[in-house]
Scaffold this motif. Sequence first.
Motif: not given
Length: 97
Positions: A7-8, A16-19, A35-37, A42-43
Amino acid sequence: MITAGQLRAARALLGIDQRELAELSDLSVPTIQRMEASESVVRGNVDSLMKLIEALDRSGIELIGDGAASQSGGRGVRLKDAALSESRQIKVLAKKT
């Protein structure tokens, strides 16, 4: 399935950024952050994961699973060996302490 690392990396490839990813996938920024953490896979609820994967697909990202061949000739990111990655993470964490 998609991992947090994929994902990252997908976001980085798109520049692009998370926003922006949240807007593309019709999800909230905190959802993308959670999700990224994730530690590995990803859960999230199925609807959110489908929105995310569909948004990445529409944006030109092909998710490649372990041992799978890419279906197209575009650029991509693949981790060669998960164990190697884990050992690098341990070394980085050790340096920080």
